[in-house]
Design an enzyme around this catalytic site. Structure first.
Site, PDB file in Angstrom:
ATOM      1  CB  SER A 139      -0.756   0.202   1.320  1.00 17.65           C
ATOM      2  OG  SER A 139      -1.438   1.068   0.994  1.00 17.65           O
ATOM      3  CE1 TYR A 152      -3.588  -1.456   5.581  1.00 19.26           C
ATOM      4  CE2 TYR A 152      -3.322   0.426   4.754  1.00 19.26           C
ATOM      5  CZ  TYR A 152      -3.733  -1.064   4.719  1.00 19.26           C
ATOM      6  OH  TYR A 152      -4.001  -1.177   3.553  1.00 19.26           O
TER       7      TYR A 152
END
Length: 254
Positions: A139, A152
């Site tokens: 990501s 995250y």
């Protein structure tokens, strides 16, 4: 023989879109995920369209389950040439002082250790093909940080580090390592999981963004990287919607 591609997290979102696209590209796709009912639906869709696929129940947080995936793949007739480590996710948007340690542990286990387990288990099979590719779906959160995203971004930074280290360690062997880093992607489940099923909070993530990425956009990127001539290695592909100039810079319209 038909080359085999394995996609983890194939039951929804980017994983399902990638499985469809790879089947259309001529791969026999191994659909790996926990929710077998969804895998069966996807299998029917792929085979109806003329593609080839196999379902395998797999929880990437379980050593035993991943070992079962590796065993199942070994029974397929074609060479295993592609692994797409797609299983992952986010939980919570708490600041560090309020962080839920359990959420952080889950994110690290599924994103980082899940990629480790699956890759480690399948590397011997991939190498036997003589021309293999490992894709790690990380990501843009692995390239920067933002408030509330500590758990995250930490997990995705670790996943990015795993991909880069693996590429170094496999240098000289016939296995490419490709890292795909999507930005804002609107899927049915990612934001819902992050906000524990709160549909209003999930929808707010994309509010005012005219055209966020969708799962098919990322699947297109994965398929393109995986189908380049094998001497061509796309080390890292960063893909964002036009509206997102950076992790924290998103154009929204009223």
């Amino acid at each position: 023989m038909t080359p085999v591609a394995i996609v983890t997290g194939a039951s929804s979102g980017i994983g399902a879109a990638t499985a469809r696209r790879l089947a259309a590209e001529g791969f026999h796709v191994v659909l790996a995920a926990r929710r077998t009912d969804r895998l069966e639906t996807l299998l029917a869709e792929i085979t109806t369209a003329g593609g080839r696929a196999t379902t395998v129940a797999c929880d990437v947080t379980s050593d035993k389950s991943v070992a079962g995936l590796a065993e199942a793949v070994g029974d397929l007739p074609g060479p295993v040439t592609l692994l797409v480590n797609n299983a992952g996710g986010a939980r919570g948007l708490d600041q560090i002082e309020d962080a839920d340690v359990g959420d952080w542990q889950w994110m690290y286990d599924v994103n980082v250790l899940g990629t480790l387990r699956v890759t480690k288990a399948l590397l011997p099979t991939l190498e036997r093909s003589g021309a293999a590719t490992v894709v790690v779906v990380s990501s843009t959160a692995g390239l920067g940080v933002y408030e509330g995203g500590g758990g995250y971004t930490a997990a995705k930074h670790a996943q990015t580090a795993l991909a880069g280290t693996l590429r170094l360690e496999l240098n000289g062997r016939p296995i490419r390592v490709v890292e795909i880093d999507p930005g804002m992607v609107r899927t049915d489940e990612f934001a819902l999981v992050r906000f524990d099923g709160d549909a209003e909070r999930a929808a707010a993530v994309y509010a005012g963004v005219a055209e966020p990425l969708v799962a098919d956009d990322v699947a297109d990127c994965i398929a393109w990287c995986a189908t380049r001539p094998h001497h061509v290695n796309i080390d890292r592909l960063v893909v964002r919607p036009l509206a997102q100039a950076a992790q924290h810079k998103v154009h929204r319209v009223s």
